[in-house]
Design a protein around this motif. Structure first.
Motif, short mmCIF file in Angstrom:
data_model
loop_
_atom_site.label_atom_id
_atom_site.label_comp_id
_atom_site.label_asym_id
_atom_site.label_seq_id
_atom_site.Cartn_x
_atom_site.Cartn_y
_atom_site.Cartn_z
N UNK A 1 0.84 -1.21 0.00
CA UNK A 1 0.00 0.00 0.00
C UNK A 1 0.87 1.25 0.00
N UNK A 2 1.99 1.20 0.71
CA UNK A 2 2.94 2.31 0.66
C UNK A 2 3.42 2.57 -0.76
N UNK A 3 3.83 1.51 -1.47
CA UNK A 3 4.34 1.68 -2.83
C UNK A 3 3.26 2.15 -3.78
N UNK A 4 2.05 1.63 -3.64
CA UNK A 4 0.98 1.99 -4.56
C UNK A 4 0.52 3.43 -4.35
N UNK A 5 0.37 3.85 -3.11
CA UNK A 5 -0.03 5.24 -2.86
C UNK A 5 1.09 6.19 -3.26
N UNK A 6 2.34 5.79 -3.06
CA UNK A 6 3.45 6.62 -3.52
C UNK A 6 3.46 6.78 -5.02
N UNK A 7 3.15 5.70 -5.74
CA UNK A 7 3.08 5.77 -7.20
C UNK A 7 2.03 6.78 -7.65
N UNK A 8 0.87 6.72 -7.00
CA UNK A 8 -0.22 7.62 -7.38
C UNK A 8 0.11 9.07 -7.05
N UNK A 9 0.82 9.29 -5.94
CA UNK A 9 1.11 10.65 -5.49
C UNK A 9 2.29 11.30 -6.21
N UNK A 10 3.13 10.54 -6.85
CA UNK A 10 4.37 11.07 -7.42
C UNK A 10 4.11 12.21 -8.39
N UNK A 11 4.99 13.20 -8.35
CA UNK A 11 4.82 14.39 -9.18
C UNK A 11 5.76 14.41 -10.38
N UNK A 12 6.55 13.36 -10.57
CA UNK A 12 7.42 13.31 -11.74
C UNK A 12 7.60 11.86 -12.15
N UNK A 13 8.05 11.67 -13.38
CA UNK A 13 8.12 10.33 -13.95
C UNK A 13 9.16 9.46 -13.24
N UNK A 14 10.26 10.03 -12.78
CA UNK A 14 11.30 9.22 -12.14
C UNK A 14 10.81 8.68 -10.80
N UNK A 15 10.16 9.53 -10.01
CA UNK A 15 9.62 9.06 -8.73
C UNK A 15 8.52 8.03 -8.96
N UNK A 16 7.72 8.25 -9.98
CA UNK A 16 6.71 7.24 -10.34
C UNK A 16 7.37 5.92 -10.66
N UNK A 17 8.47 5.97 -11.40
CA UNK A 17 9.18 4.75 -11.77
C UNK A 17 9.72 4.04 -10.53
N UNK A 18 10.22 4.79 -9.57
CA UNK A 18 10.74 4.18 -8.35
C UNK A 18 9.64 3.42 -7.60
N UNK A 19 8.49 4.05 -7.44
CA UNK A 19 7.38 3.37 -6.77
C UNK A 19 6.79 2.26 -7.65
N UNK A 20 6.85 2.45 -8.95
CA UNK A 20 6.42 1.43 -9.91
C UNK A 20 7.21 0.13 -9.67
N UNK A 21 8.52 0.28 -9.47
CA UNK A 21 9.35 -0.88 -9.17
C UNK A 21 9.03 -1.44 -7.78
#
Length: 706
Positions: free
Chosen positions: A164-184
């Motif tokens: 849940x931490x990773x999924x909510x972080x993915x949704x909240x990310x404000x840039x593509x790199x941070x999204x990619x980190x939570x995506x992983x």
């Protein structure tokens, strides 16, 4: 900034901390190991719901401790100016310092690469957060009963908190790199949860398969980010910059096309689309609550979310949406055909998930001309409604599995409606919603997708090229046929499980797996009976949501559109005129009713029709569907076996050639020093004198001869 926006970082923080606490103190907590994670997810849900009123125009002026970005006038949408709200946490990546950079240079903040750890709050973010945390909370409650007695009980909830931490972080990310980190991070957590029962070979293999297939898609995401960094204004990879109208004009057509296709590549893996869907059916080897959480409402929707979030870039090149629509259409059809004959109740739902994700891709693929806004709205609305009724169906199958001693083969049980009344009625609600019957959730979102496809068929020739409308017309007809198949296989699963003569599994059942642990009444008090209240209450809540969310948030009230319309990067899309598409409503309803009626006639009671259909078709279509069109065997022969051969060759080269050369180089000094020169060093003075005299004679001979 208001307190709720300032505390947005707590949404992923609470599940993370509570998951860590469960992992560390799980043994001491014992049976209460689920409590910290449930509390953490519950707090995240409360904060997420508090964000709903903070993404509108009236909240823009508050920016203490954060920032407001991406403001734009949503004149097309009929709203006042909207903006994303961002919360800066800390400087994450700063590389390539540029001294004395001039204003207007293609450098962000004096660094060639600057990635802040920053969260984003807008309409799309809030919708995803509320949906993810709500479903996760109910799944966690259900799991506390379903996983009771499992030796890995604390570990399970620790992994749920981390997910849940990773999924909510993915949704909240404000840039593509941070999204990619939570995506992983989401990928790693799915690997852990799918392979939770790691001692079971099938579960361990399914976890590895899911991990590897998703890594293939992640390569596309990584390449998209690399290309993006070289192509966007100021090397700024934030969503507001990349998706801005100014940046899209700045980028070359080749870059926009290539990046869009790479993002599609990533999304096909995470959201299980052709050709990278093969991991999701095998992932059913994990605990059933994992299927409800990951494979219904959260992880598998991340690909759809990524495309929707990146929609201005995805829709910038007219040829990309038809590709997305065609992939979604093919996936929806093939997965529905596979679901027709499966006997594992969870696998039927798994192929149904793949098919419904295909519908979401079809919706996103209608993003052309005047249909762009409807495309993202209908895709995300189906994502939203699907989360409720598919989580309900997966948890319902888990309730059946719990009652049947972890047997899930529909040939081994049946007629359970009297023994399990709550599970029966809630499963019926979910089945009708999946079939798309009025007034349940699936009806509203499915018909919006059908309407979007029909409108795209009218726009295609003008917006793309003549003849493209034929493609969308074929996709529309295929979507209607797939709706019929969806209703049929859903009805088949429901009727085979809950109707007909009552059947219960036993160890002597000829279909029983001799390696599977089967309970009986002497060992399991829940065998053959309704699940405990901790499991049925989440079913009732999800069933109630399935009954009302479509009508409450749908086109009648416009609440979903109003909330999602507070996504600033979508304000550049062309508005669509609201109208009731009676053609799609009528045709979609006919398809659903026909499919359910046919399934009732074949499986609602003892009937010779299934056998007659099989003999009429010669058995071959049945075998192809039951064998999942032998795609797994094709992958094994074309990819897995050649890869293993290559790995064997690489092992031979590494062990016998590379290591052999290294060992040879180590052996030569030993040969010279120990075997050749070692015997000379024997400690005998007479030998040393004789050797000295012999050496002197040899030197004299050399001097004389030269």
């Amino acid at each position: 900034m208001t307190d709720s926006i300032r505390s947005v970082w707590l949404i992923p923080f609470f599940p993370l901390v509570c998951g860590i606490l469960t992992a560390v103190f799980g043994r001491r907590l014992g049976r209460a190991a689920h409590v910290p994670v449930i509390v953490g997810i519950g707090l995240s849900l409360l904060i997420s719901m508090a964000m709903i009123s903070k993404t509108g125009p009236t909240a823009i002026q508050h920016h203490d401790g954060g920032s407001v970005s991406g403001g734009s006038t949503a004149g097309n949408h009929g709203h006042a100016p909207v903006a994303s709200r961002t919360k800066f946490v800390y400087d994450w990546i700063q590389a390539g310092k540029v001294d004395g950079s001039t204003e207007g240079s293609n450098v962000n903040g004096g660094y060639q690469l600057e990635i802040p750890f920053e969260f984003r709050v807008d309409g799309l973010t809030v919708m995803m957060l509320c949906m993810v945390t709500f479903v996760a909370l109910l799944v966690a409650f259900f799991s506390s009963g379903y996983m009771d007695g499992d030796p890995g009980y604390p570990r399970f909830f620790a992994e749920v908190g981390l997910f849940v931490f990773a999924m909510t972080g993915l949704v909240l990310s404000n840039n593509f790199v941070l999204t990619y980190a939570f995506w992983e991070g989401v990928g790693v957590c799915s690997y852990l949860l799918i392979g939770f029962w790691y001692k079971k070979p099938a579960a361990a293999a399914a976890a590895k398969k899911a991990f590897l297939v998703n890594r293939i898609g992640d390569v596309g995401f990584a390449l998209a980010i690399f290309w993006m960094w070289t192509s966007v204004l100021n090397h700024d990879l934030s969503y507001d910059n990349v998706l801005s109208a100014a940046n899209l004009e700045f980028m070359s057509t080749d870059a926009k096309l290539g990046i869009a296709l790479l993002l599609l590549w990533a999304a096909t893996a995470k959201s299980a689309q052709i050709p990278l869907y093969v991991w999701l059916p095998d992932a059913m080897e994990g605990p059933t609550p994992v299927s409800a959480l990951i494979h219904a409402a959260t992880m598998v929707t991340a690909g759809v979310y990524l495309l929707a979030r990146s929609a201005p870039l995805i829709f910038a090149v007219p040829f990309v949406p038809p590709i997305i629509c065609a992939i979604g259409c093919l996936t929806a059809l093939v997965a529905a055909l596979m679901a027709l004959t499966q006997n594992d109740l969870k696998r039927v739902l798994a192929y149904s998930t793949i098919s419904q994700l295909g519908f979401m891709f079809m919706a996103l693929g209608t993003g052309i001309g005047n249909v762009t806004l409807l495309a993202v709205m209908s895709a995300m609305f189906h994502l939203f409604t699907h989360a409720f009724f598919k989580a309900l169906l997966f948890l319902g199958s888990g309730s059946v599995m719990h009652s049947m001693g972890h047997v899930i083969d529909m040939r081994r049980f049946g007629g359970l409606r009297h023994r399990m009344p709550v599970t029966h009625w809630t499963f019926a609600v979910g089945s009708l919603a999946l079939a798309g019957l009025f007034p349940l959730a699936g009806f509203w979102s499915k018909d919006e997708i059908l309407s979007a496809i029909r409108l795209a068929a009218g726009e295609a020739d003008r917006s793309i090229r003549p003849g493209t409308s034929t493609l969308y017309s074929l996709i529309y007809l295929t979507a209607l046929f797939t709706s019929f198949l969806t209703a049929f296989y859903t009805g088949r699963a429901y009727f085979k499980t809950f109707w007909g003569p009552e059947r219960l599994p036993s160890p002597s059942d000829p279909e029983a797996d001799p390696d599977e642990h089967l309970h009986d009444a002497a060992h399991d008090p829940h065998f053959g009976h309704e699940s405990p209240a901790v499991m049925t209450i989440p079913l009732v809540i999800l069933a109630a949501c399935t009954l009302v969310v479509g009508a409450f948030f749908g086109p009648i009230t416009g609440l979903f559109e109003s909330g999602l319309g507070r996504t600033p990067t979508w304000s550049q899309f062309t508005a669509y005129a609201h109208h009731t598409d009676w053609i799609s409503i009528i045709l979609g309803t006919i398809a659903a009713v026909t499919g359910l009626a046919l399934s009732w006639s074949m499986y609602g009671q003892e009937s010779p029709l299934p056998g007659r259909f099989a003999s009429l078709l010669g058995g071959r279509p049945y075998r192809w569907s039951l064998g999942k069109f032998f795609v797994d065997q094709l992958y094994t022969n074309l990819l897995v076996k050649p890869t293993r051969i290559l790995a064997t060759i690489a092992k031979f080269v590494d062990v016998y050639l590379v290591d052999g050369v290294v060992r040879l180089l180590a052996w030569i000094p030993r040969l010279v020093g120990r075997d050749l020169l070692g015997p000379i060093q024997n400690g005998l003075v007479q030998f040393y004198a004789a050797a000295t005299a012999l050496g002197l004679v040899l030197l004299l001979l050399i001097l004389l001869l030269t």
